[in-house]
Design a protein around this motif. Structure first.
Motif, PDB file in Angstrom:
ATOM      1  N   UNK A 116       0.043   6.287   2.423  1.00 40.36           N
ATOM      2  CA  UNK A 116       1.088   5.494   3.067  1.00 40.36           C
ATOM      3  C   UNK A 116       0.850   5.402   4.568  1.00 40.36           C
ATOM      4  N   UNK A 117       0.410   6.503   5.174  1.00 45.36           N
ATOM      5  CA  UNK A 117       0.102   6.484   6.596  1.00 45.36           C
ATOM      6  C   UNK A 117      -1.009   5.479   6.872  1.00 45.36           C
ATOM      7  N   UNK A 118      -2.038   5.476   6.037  1.00 49.44           N
ATOM      8  CA  UNK A 118      -3.159   4.540   6.225  1.00 49.44           C
ATOM      9  C   UNK A 118      -2.716   3.084   6.014  1.00 49.44           C
ATOM     10  N   UNK A 119      -1.885   2.857   5.013  1.00 48.53           N
ATOM     11  CA  UNK A 119      -1.425   1.484   4.717  1.00 48.53           C
ATOM     12  C   UNK A 119      -0.472   0.956   5.780  1.00 48.53           C
ATOM     13  N   UNK A 120       0.192   1.840   6.511  1.00 46.95           N
ATOM     14  CA  UNK A 120       1.169   1.400   7.513  1.00 46.95           C
ATOM     15  C   UNK A 120       0.520   1.001   8.831  1.00 46.95           C
ATOM     16  N   UNK A 121      -0.766   1.213   8.975  1.00 41.30           N
ATOM     17  CA  UNK A 121      -1.463   0.864  10.231  1.00 41.30           C
ATOM     18  C   UNK A 121      -1.565  -0.609  10.413  1.00 41.30           C
TER      19      UNK A 121
END
Length: 119
Positions: free
Chosen positions: A114-119
């Motif tokens: 989720x952290x990666x997708x939120x970039x």
């Protein structure tokens, strides 16, 4: 269960971006995932004489893929994933960051993805 073993969680995923984030999240977190195929033939295991669809196969195989195929019938978005946690939810041996027992896996993978997708 499709848990590859206690090291990898079987993951069914329809989108390349989502899969990339899950795979990278697993590498970063240590809770690694392995992509599993969504073979069309396994959808036939959900056929029912009394309902529109069964939510489990009567056959003794294909449990995690039939769970994914069941979700596939109802999920409306293009990109989705089913993570089979049965093989990884309990650590059989203590790891560098996990005590033996219930592990909470793949929570770290999901948070990192989720952290990666939120970039």
């Amino acid at each position: 269960s499709s848990g590859i073993n206690a090291e990898y969680g079987g993951t069914y995923c329809t989108g390349e971006e989502l899969w990339g984030a899950l795979e990278a999240g697993g590498r970063t977190s240590g809770d690694r995932v392995w992509r599993m195929p969504l073979f069309a033939e396994y959808g036939d295991l959900l056929k029912s004489a009394t309902a529109d669809v069964n939510n489990i196969s009567a056959e003794p195989y294909g449990g995690s893929i039939t769970a994914a195929k069941f979700l596939e019938k109802f999920v409306k978005c293009e990109s989705w994933a089913h993570l089979d946690i049965a093989g990884v939810m309990s650590a059989t041996n203590a790891a560098s960051y996990l005590p033996k027992g219930m592990s909470g896996r793949p929570t770290r993978t999901l948070i990192e993805a989720l952290r990666l997708l939120s970039r």
